[in-house]
Design a protein around this motif. Structure first.
Motif, PDB file in Angstrom:
ATOM      1  N   THR B  15       0.665  -1.293  -0.053  1.00 54.49           N
ATOM      2  CA  THR B  15       0.048  -0.069   0.108  1.00 54.49           C
ATOM      3  C   THR B  15       0.856   1.390   0.070  1.00 54.49           C
ATOM      4  O   THR B  15       0.744   2.174  -0.740  1.00 54.49           O
ATOM      5  CB  THR B  15      -0.732   0.083   1.236  1.00 54.49           C
ATOM      6  OG1 THR B  15      -1.637  -1.288   1.375  1.00 54.49           O
ATOM      7  CG2 THR B  15      -2.007   1.237   1.092  1.00 54.49           C
ATOM      8  N   CYS B  16       1.702   1.254   0.824  1.00 56.49           N
ATOM      9  CA  CYS B  16       2.662   2.332   0.886  1.00 56.49           C
ATOM     10  C   CYS B  16       3.414   2.529  -0.358  1.00 56.49           C
ATOM     11  O   CYS B  16       3.715   3.912  -0.687  1.00 56.49           O
ATOM     12  CB  CYS B  16       3.800   2.320   1.973  1.00 56.49           C
ATOM     13  SG  CYS B  16       2.827   2.348   3.783  1.00 56.49           S
ATOM     14  N   SER B  17       3.810   1.586  -0.986  1.00 51.41           N
ATOM     15  CA  SER B  17       4.721   1.610  -2.138  1.00 51.41           C
ATOM     16  C   SER B  17       3.845   2.433  -3.163  1.00 51.41           C
ATOM     17  O   SER B  17       4.233   3.093  -3.981  1.00 51.41           O
ATOM     18  CB  SER B  17       5.241   0.511  -2.746  1.00 51.41           C
ATOM     19  OG  SER B  17       4.042  -0.275  -2.924  1.00 51.41           O
ATOM     20  N   ILE B  18       2.441   2.021  -3.199  1.00 51.82           N
ATOM     21  CA  ILE B  18       1.495   2.551  -4.068  1.00 51.82           C
ATOM     22  C   ILE B  18       1.311   3.990  -3.999  1.00 51.82           C
ATOM     23  O   ILE B  18       1.123   4.774  -4.768  1.00 51.82           O
ATOM     24  CB  ILE B  18       0.147   1.494  -4.216  1.00 51.82           C
ATOM     25  CG1 ILE B  18       0.455   0.055  -4.948  1.00 51.82           C
ATOM     26  CG2 ILE B  18      -0.817   2.147  -5.022  1.00 51.82           C
ATOM     27  CD1 ILE B  18      -0.273  -0.731  -4.928  1.00 51.82           C
ATOM     28  N   LEU B  19       0.989   4.118  -2.634  1.00 53.19           N
ATOM     29  CA  LEU B  19       0.741   5.361  -2.395  1.00 53.19           C
ATOM     30  C   LEU B  19       1.903   6.405  -2.673  1.00 53.19           C
ATOM     31  O   LEU B  19       1.483   7.327  -3.213  1.00 53.19           O
ATOM     32  CB  LEU B  19       0.669   5.532  -0.598  1.00 53.19           C
ATOM     33  CG  LEU B  19      -0.780   5.216  -0.240  1.00 53.19           C
ATOM     34  CD1 LEU B  19      -0.721   5.193   1.453  1.00 53.19           C
ATOM     35  CD2 LEU B  19      -1.733   6.281  -0.473  1.00 53.19           C
ATOM     36  N   LEU B  24      -4.087   8.253  -5.096  1.00 55.20           N
ATOM     37  CA  LEU B  24      -5.245   7.600  -4.515  1.00 55.20           C
ATOM     38  C   LEU B  24      -6.423   8.321  -5.593  1.00 55.20           C
ATOM     39  O   LEU B  24      -6.571   9.492  -5.432  1.00 55.20           O
ATOM     40  CB  LEU B  24      -5.289   7.461  -3.215  1.00 55.20           C
ATOM     41  CG  LEU B  24      -4.831   6.754  -2.338  1.00 55.20           C
ATOM     42  CD1 LEU B  24      -4.802   6.563  -0.905  1.00 55.20           C
ATOM     43  CD2 LEU B  24      -4.904   5.094  -2.720  1.00 55.20           C
ATOM     44  N   LYS B  25      -7.128   7.196  -6.310  1.00 55.48           N
ATOM     45  CA  LYS B  25      -8.523   7.847  -6.428  1.00 55.48           C
ATOM     46  C   LYS B  25      -9.543   7.661  -5.695  1.00 55.48           C
ATOM     47  O   LYS B  25      -9.657   6.430  -5.282  1.00 55.48           O
ATOM     48  CB  LYS B  25      -8.608   7.003  -7.969  1.00 55.48           C
ATOM     49  CG  LYS B  25      -7.797   7.671  -8.970  1.00 55.48           C
ATOM     50  CD  LYS B  25      -8.150   7.116 -10.377  1.00 55.48           C
ATOM     51  CE  LYS B  25      -7.072   7.565 -11.474  1.00 55.48           C
ATOM     52  NZ  LYS B  25      -7.518   6.794 -12.855  1.00 55.48           N
ATOM     53  N   ASP B  47     -11.340  -2.192   5.062  1.00 51.80           N
ATOM     54  CA  ASP B  47     -10.596  -2.117   6.517  1.00 51.80           C
ATOM     55  C   ASP B  47      -9.147  -2.421   6.502  1.00 51.80           C
ATOM     56  O   ASP B  47      -8.457  -1.862   7.165  1.00 51.80           O
ATOM     57  CB  ASP B  47     -11.132  -3.183   7.471  1.00 51.80           C
ATOM     58  CG  ASP B  47     -11.391  -2.671   8.807  1.00 51.80           C
ATOM     59  OD1 ASP B  47     -11.769  -1.541   9.025  1.00 51.80           O
ATOM     60  OD2 ASP B  47     -10.449  -3.424   9.563  1.00 51.80           O
ATOM     61  N   LEU B  48      -8.778  -3.364   5.658  1.00 53.53           N
ATOM     62  CA  LEU B  48      -7.200  -3.966   5.438  1.00 53.53           C
ATOM     63  C   LEU B  48      -6.300  -2.892   4.556  1.00 53.53           C
ATOM     64  O   LEU B  48      -5.225  -3.265   4.318  1.00 53.53           O
ATOM     65  CB  LEU B  48      -7.312  -5.240   5.177  1.00 53.53           C
ATOM     66  CG  LEU B  48      -7.779  -6.173   6.497  1.00 53.53           C
ATOM     67  CD1 LEU B  48      -7.484  -7.751   5.992  1.00 53.53           C
ATOM     68  CD2 LEU B  48      -7.059  -6.039   7.762  1.00 53.53           C
ATOM     69  N   GLY B  49      -7.219  -2.017   3.911  1.00 52.71           N
ATOM     70  CA  GLY B  49      -6.420  -1.241   2.978  1.00 52.71           C
ATOM     71  C   GLY B  49      -6.101  -1.720   1.566  1.00 52.71           C
ATOM     72  O   GLY B  49      -5.302  -1.603   0.980  1.00 52.71           O
ATOM     73  N   ILE B  50      -6.775  -2.907   1.414  1.00 55.29           N
ATOM     74  CA  ILE B  50      -6.635  -3.421   0.027  1.00 55.29           C
ATOM     75  C   ILE B  50      -6.993  -2.791  -1.065  1.00 55.29           C
ATOM     76  O   ILE B  50      -6.338  -2.635  -2.184  1.00 55.29           O
ATOM     77  CB  ILE B  50      -7.381  -4.882  -0.128  1.00 55.29           C
ATOM     78  CG1 ILE B  50      -6.909  -5.655   1.130  1.00 55.29           C
ATOM     79  CG2 ILE B  50      -7.315  -5.564  -1.394  1.00 55.29           C
ATOM     80  CD1 ILE B  50      -7.789  -6.972   1.350  1.00 55.29           C
ATOM     81  N   TYR B  51      -8.055  -1.980  -0.851  1.00 55.53           N
ATOM     82  CA  TYR B  51      -8.646  -0.836  -1.865  1.00 55.53           C
ATOM     83  C   TYR B  51      -7.476  -0.015  -2.112  1.00 55.53           C
ATOM     84  O   TYR B  51      -7.066   0.620  -3.414  1.00 55.53           O
ATOM     85  CB  TYR B  51      -9.841  -0.135  -1.571  1.00 55.53           C
ATOM     86  CG  TYR B  51     -10.984  -1.179  -1.944  1.00 55.53           C
ATOM     87  CD1 TYR B  51     -11.391  -1.675  -3.090  1.00 55.53           C
ATOM     88  CD2 TYR B  51     -11.815  -1.489  -0.718  1.00 55.53           C
ATOM     89  CE1 TYR B  51     -12.466  -2.584  -3.084  1.00 55.53           C
ATOM     90  CE2 TYR B  51     -13.050  -2.405  -0.798  1.00 55.53           C
ATOM     91  CZ  TYR B  51     -13.229  -2.754  -2.252  1.00 55.53           C
ATOM     92  OH  TYR B  51     -14.393  -3.834  -2.290  1.00 55.53           O
ATOM     93  N   LYS B  52      -6.915   0.654  -1.241  1.00 50.71           N
ATOM     94  CA  LYS B  52      -5.665   1.576  -1.059  1.00 50.71           C
ATOM     95  C   LYS B  52      -4.633   0.927  -1.953  1.00 50.71           C
ATOM     96  O   LYS B  52      -3.996   1.748  -2.822  1.00 50.71           O
ATOM     97  CB  LYS B  52      -5.523   2.261   0.153  1.00 50.71           C
ATOM     98  CG  LYS B  52      -6.455   3.090   0.723  1.00 50.71           C
ATOM     99  CD  LYS B  52      -5.920   3.809   1.980  1.00 50.71           C
ATOM    100  CE  LYS B  52      -6.762   4.885   2.570  1.00 50.71           C
ATOM    101  NZ  LYS B  52      -6.746   5.088   3.943  1.00 50.71           N
TER     102      LYS B  52
END
Lengths: 683, 324
Positions: B15-19, B24-25, B47-52
């Motif tokens: 997530t962090c790397s993608i962020l 984020l859209k 909740d687990l940030g998978i979308y993020k």
């Protein structure tokens, strides 16, 4: 087979068995009493729990009834007369205001109905804090008619309590609704037109139920007809879960069964035991239906707390029991010791006794009981045993003595046999010697006869020659006659000597032949004493003839009971003569010694089947080294010419072989010699 | 437990790397019912940030009896929605610009349940009985069922509760396998005390929920649509693999929505969703077969709900392949 069993003392066994049994008895009694007490408590509980449950149900239903009354009254009013919006509003506000237990009230009409639904769908008057509020919803745009509080009474055509639910308007408010279907007479028949509903706060009921405290952790709970939790100490359960979900979550078939019985409206008073959901402790459960709403109230009784006073009591009782048991144990130990200590001592004493100590100390037992008796008996036994063993010992000594005597006897007997044996050997030797002698004597006899006969003839011839010489002496000169005379005298002397010694040789040979021929003479009953006297006289006078100075003191001890016995008299006479000659000769040899008084003793003894003749003299005696040889033929200590050495040998043959008697000699050199002749009475 | 931590760490790392690499859209989603394990995949993924992780900052709106996901999508008040196939076809037939990005459930969970004590064993036994029915799309198949067996029943429109069934106000109730059926079990009924009629067993299978968005969104940002679907499927996989964790996440959303939370019920629901979403096990995500689509469309047409069946190709626009 039971060797593996360790050796256990009597005292241990006693203590162990008594303890085990007493413990078992106490355990049984305690268990029984505990069970009875427990059952009593349980029975009491059944009654008290019934009362508590029913009174709580009554309390809950009181509130339900209050709401029901208001709702029913309102429904009757609305059903029976046409009311305006304002009137309806007024009625609802009044109902909510005057009845604090009512959380809110609603009137809702069928969407397509002919009634007031023309005007609105639902009018609700609710309570938010202390204030009241009202909401209207349109008839078309409202889904109340599919809500439980509307739909269920409508379908069932009866007034009833809904399942508890959350209020849609006021957050976190849990409520339950009592709904009354309203029917109106439309065109001649009763038609359902709507519902009058009144809400009751679930918190109110929860407070009633929560106020029930049972001991420390017991509690009450209430479930709806679906098993939904309506009241429970765990507030998070309320409306969130059902008793069946909890059963599923805790995997408890018992709880599932309880739930099923509760929703079916059944009652149970402290018959069900389960682990409650608050403390997890074993509990008794009581439940009864809240009939008005179809719910069920349960009360949980923690078993432990209920029975804690009983348990406390039993703890005390157990402590007493333990103290009692300890005292009992001490007493048992004391008693068992008092039994086993003397027993051990007795065992020790018996070991000592078995080791030979008959005076081993016995325990001192003062008690007048079995142990005392045993000790006494033991003492008696010890005494008896001691005596018996003493007697046995004496008997044993005696026996030993006997055996020793026996040994000695055997020894002496063996010596006797040995002696006999040597005598037998002697006899054999004598017999063979005798035969040899006979042979020699026979061979010598013939030449000896020539010698003797020619000697006698020569004597006669010498005498004849002497006569001739005398007659013719004149014819010869004197000296020649003298010389002839002298020569003739020498011849005569020599021939006489030849004759003399020839006769002597003849007599020896004759003796030898007599000896060897063993010819038994005629046996006849003979007075032994006469034979002795005759022999003694003959021998004594024979010696006195040679030496008039020879004097012997003679003693005769005759046993006059001796009857005449079977003997060959001339032979026995010969033996006796021989004996006496030897004695006189021995004494005569000794007479040169000073102060010597020759003495001869003859003794006869009458024995059962035999007669003994003992001839004792105090002559020179026989030296020990030759005493064995005295009966050998040709053995003699006399100077040559004085004895043939056949006298004793001959006597031996006569007594032993001819008369089957015995002849023995005993002597001490320079002191005495004693010959003993034993003759059987009957040959 | 450590495995879980490692997985979480991995998620966060990704997530962090993608962020950091891309912006984020924002997007929104609405499920077609109240928060419950029926939508565990969506809530878990959020909740687990998978979308993020997939570049989406997702907002989940609360669905429910008063909130129609279809209506929100129609009114363009939400980007993505879960909608029943029949409902979506009606929308499309009405001319609403809606496309199916992924079909989650092919086998229908709709069933009719009767108490054994009622004596209803076969469809024929329902003749003349009171049947509790839900409105809208839930009504289509039971009605087809009654027609099929030529039954004259007394339909009773019921709400979200099935208490009427418990009060014996009706003889047969409608139920979803993953929801009301367990509610019945939770009210103290044992499975052997019930007779069940799965409509899919009577030739009346309707594929149910799928993921929808507007055709417009799919045209303008197909990448986000693809990411949304992928993240959602990942969320489902995670939920099935970590059921307790997923249930707890769902419970959190239920609490926010002030809903009663019954954990065994949610556990049951998630387990049944797994049976429905992954009938063949791990990764067996469903496609929408044309035959099934046409059966639903035809049924709707026969029912009079639609006049024309929208073409399959314009309706079903899967953004992922099954292998993905």
């Amino acid at each position: 087979m039971r060797n593996w069993m360790p050796r256990l003392g009597l005292s241990f066994k006693m203590i162990f068995l008594i303890c085990v049994n007493v413990t078992a008895i106490i355990a049984v009694i305690f268990t029984y009493i505990y069970k009875v007490s427990h059952d009593t408590i349980l029975n009491d509980l059944k009654e008290s729990s019934r009362l508590l449950t029913l009174s709580t149900v009554h309390e809950v239903e009181k509130n339900l009834v209050a709401v029901q009354k208001v709702a029913n009254n309102l429904a009757v009013i609305i059903q029976n007369r046409e009311t305006s919006n304002g009137q309806l509003e007024e009625l609802l506000i009044m109902a909510v205001e005057n009845n604090p237990e009512i959380l809110g009230a609603a009137i809702s009409f069928e969407p397509a109905g002919n009634g007031p639904a023309k005007r609105f769908g639902t009018l609700y008057v609710g309570r938010r804090g202390k204030a009241l509020y009202k909401t209207y919803s349109d008839a078309g745009d409202y889904e109340d008619h599919i809500r439980d509080w509307y739909l269920i009474p409508k379908e069932l055509k009866k007034a009833l309590w809904s399942e508890p639910y959350y209020d849609e308007v006021v957050p976190n408010v849990k409520k339950v609704t009592y709904s009354v279907p309203i029917h109106r007479n439309i065109d001649g028949h009763m038609e359902f037109v709507g519902i009058l509903a009144a809400d009751l706060s679930l918190d109110l009921l929860d407070r009633i139920v929560s106020s029930i405290k049972v001991y420390q952790t017991g509690y009450a709970y209430m479930i709806s007809r679906n098993g939904s939790i309506v009241s429970h100490p765990k507030k998070e359960y309320i409306l969130n879960t059902t008793i069946f979900s909890l059963a599923e979550e805790t995997n408890s078939p018992v709880l599932d069964e309880i739930g099923r019985n509760m929703v079916r409206g059944r009652s149970s008073f402290a018959e069900v035991e389960y682990h409650n959901l608050v403390t997890g402790k074993k509990s008794w459960l009581t439940y009864a239906p809240v009939s008005l709403s179809g719910w069920s109230l349960g009360i949980v009784y923690p078993v432990e707390e209920l029975t804690s006073s009983l348990n406390d009591l039993f703890k005390i009782v157990i402590i007493f029991a333990l103290i009692g048991a300890t005292i009992l144990l001490i007493v048992i130990v004391f008693i068992s010791r008092s039994i086993t200590r003397p027993l051990r001592k007795l065992a020790f004493a018996s070991r000592q006794i078995s080791g030979g100590n008959f005076h081993a100390a016995l325990p001192v037992v003062k008690t007048r009981d079995e142990i005392g008796d045993l000790t006494k008996s033991f003492g008696l036994m010890q005494e008896e045993l001691s005596q018996t063993i003493g007697r046995l010992k004496a008997a044993n000594d005696e026996l030993e003595n006997y055996s020793r005597t026996l040994e000695e006897k055997v020894e002496s007997r063996t010596a006797e046999i040995k002696e006999k044996n040597s005598q037998l050997i002697q006899a054999e030797k004598m017999a063979s010697l005798g035969q040899l002698t006979a042979g020699i004597a026979h061979e010598i006899k013939n030449p000896l006869n020539f010698i003797n006969n020619f000697a006698e003839l020569s004597v006669d011839l010498a005498e004849e020659l002497a006569g001739i010489i005398e007659k013719e002496s004149g014819k010869l000169d004197k000296s020649t006659v003298e010389y002839l005379r002298e020569l003739l005298a020498d011849v005569d002397h020599n021939v006489r000597k030849i004759g003399e010694h020839g006769r002597r040789a003849d007599s020896i040979v004759k003796g030898m032949l007599l000896h060897s021929r063993g010819k038994s003479g005629e046996k006849q009953k003979t007075n032994l004493h006469d034979l002795i006297d005759e022999g003694l006289n003959l021998a004594y006078h024979g010696f006195r003839a040679q030496d008039a100075n020879f004097n012997v003191k003679m003693e005769k001890h005759y046993d006059r009971t001796i009857e005449p016995i079977d003997v060959v008299p001339q032979n026995i006479s010969r033996v006796l003569l021989n004996m006496f000659n030897n004695s006189f000769y021995s004494m005569n040899e000794k007479k040169t010694e000073k102060k010597y008084n020759p003495q001869l003793v003859v003794i006869t003894e009458n024995r059962k089947d035999r007669v003994v003749i003992r001839i004792w003299d105090n002559g020179r005696g026989i030296p020990a080294d030759i005493i064995d040889k005295v009966f050998n033929p040709f053995f003699t200590t006399k100077p040559t010419g004085k004895g043939t050495g056949l006298g004793l040998s001959l006597s031996y043959d006569i007594v032993v072989q001819e008369h089957r008697g015995e002849i023995k000699v005993k002597s001490e050199v320079g002191e005495y010699a004693e010959f003993t002749i034993v003759l059987p009475k009957i040959l | 437990m450590p495995k879980k931590i490692v997985e979480l760490a991995l998620f966060l790392a990704t997530t962090c790397s993608i962020l950091s690499s891309q912006q984020l859209k924002t997007a929104s989603f609405v499920p077609h019912w109240l928060p419950q394990a029926q939508f565990a995949g969506f809530y878990t993924a959020k909740d687990l940030g998978i979308y993020k992780k997939h570049g989406i900052d997702l907002q989940i709106l609360t669905g429910g009896p008063n909130v129609s996901s279809a209506a929100l999508l129609e009114k363009a008040k939400v980007d993505f929605a879960s909608i029943w196939l029949s409902n979506a076809i009606r929308l499309k037939a009405k001319g609403v610009d809606v496309v199916n990005l992924a079909q989650l459930i092919n086998r229908s969970a709709l069933m009719l349940v009767a108490k054994k004590s009622s004596g209803i064993k076969t469809p024929q036994d329902m003749n003349g009985k009171k049947i509790g029915l839900w409105g809208g799309d839930y009504l289509i198949r039971p009605m087809a069922f009654f027609r099929k067996y030529d039954l004259k029943v007394i339909p009773v429109l019921q709400g979200s509760s099935i208490n009427l069934f418990f009060f014996d106000g009706i003889d047969v109730t409608s139920a979803m396998w993953y929801n009301e059926y367990h509610t019945i079990l939770s009210a103290g009924f044992h499975p052997d005390e019930l007779n069940t009629f799965f409509l899919s067993d009577y030739g009346l299978n309707f594929p149910e929920e799928g993921i929808y968005c507007s055709g417009r969104l799919l045209e303008s940002d197909p990448e986000m649509c693809r990411r949304f679907v992928r993240a959602t499927l990942e969320g489902w996989q995670y939920s099935f693999a970590h059921a307790e964790e997923a249930i707890n996440i769902v419970a959190k959303y239920m609490e926010e929505a002030k809903l009663p939370i019954n954990m065994p019920h949610q556990r049951w629901m998630l387990a049944r969703m797994k049976d429905l979403i992954l009938p063949g096990g791990v990764n067996d995500f469903q496609r929408l077969p044309e035959r099934e689509y046409l059966f639903v469309a035809t049924s709707l047409k026969e029912d009079g709900s639609i006049k024309m069946a929208p073409p399959y190709e314009s309706f079903y626009r899967p953004v992922t392949t099954r292998s993905e």
